[in-house]
Design a protein around this motif. Structure first.
Motif: not given
Length: 124
Positions: A62-86
């Motif tokens: 199980t990959l576990y993700f919750n509010a205690f770990t969410e400050d470690l990372f986040y996705w930049d989903n490139d909503l404007a161009n929909d090409r480069q997700r980082v």
């Protein structure tokens, strides 16, 4: 339609959810704060953990993700161009400074240079 079910504890609730995953790809649980989502996810994760004779975890499913770990990372989903997700890492987190103190960078590849396989998504 059946009525609500009662469970004796979180593990008793987590077990049927694990069985449902044999038929489903995803189970989404949405509930108000303070209702036990984190406790349920910990019970769910615990059922999938295999330990050795000393009680140390040797395998997890199980990959576990919750509010205690969410400050470690986040996705930049490139909503404007929909090409480069980082995947952006919060380098200000004490977690990452702990990795630096343990010299983990000499044991794992550089985080900024890593790219997730076959997705075109990077890690910064």
């Amino acid at each position: 339609m059946t009525g609500p079910e009662s469970f004796s504890d979180m593990s008793a609730l987590a077990e049927p959810l694990r069985q449902k995953l044999e038929q489903k790809k995803i189970i989404l649980i949405y509930a108000y704060n303070g209702t036990g989502k984190t406790r349920l996810s910990m019970a769910f994760k615990g059922i999938g953990k295999k330990t050795d004779d000393d009680g140390d975890a040797v395998e997890r499913d199980t990959l576990y993700f919750n509010a205690f770990t969410e400050d470690l990372f986040y996705w930049d989903n490139d909503l404007a161009n929909d090409r480069q997700r980082v995947l952006k890492l919060n380098k200000g987190s004490r977690f990452f400074s702990g990795l630096e103190q343990l010299e983990m960078d000499s044991r794992i590849r550089s985080l900024p240079a890593a790219t997730l396989p076959q997705t075109g998504r990077g890690i910064e």
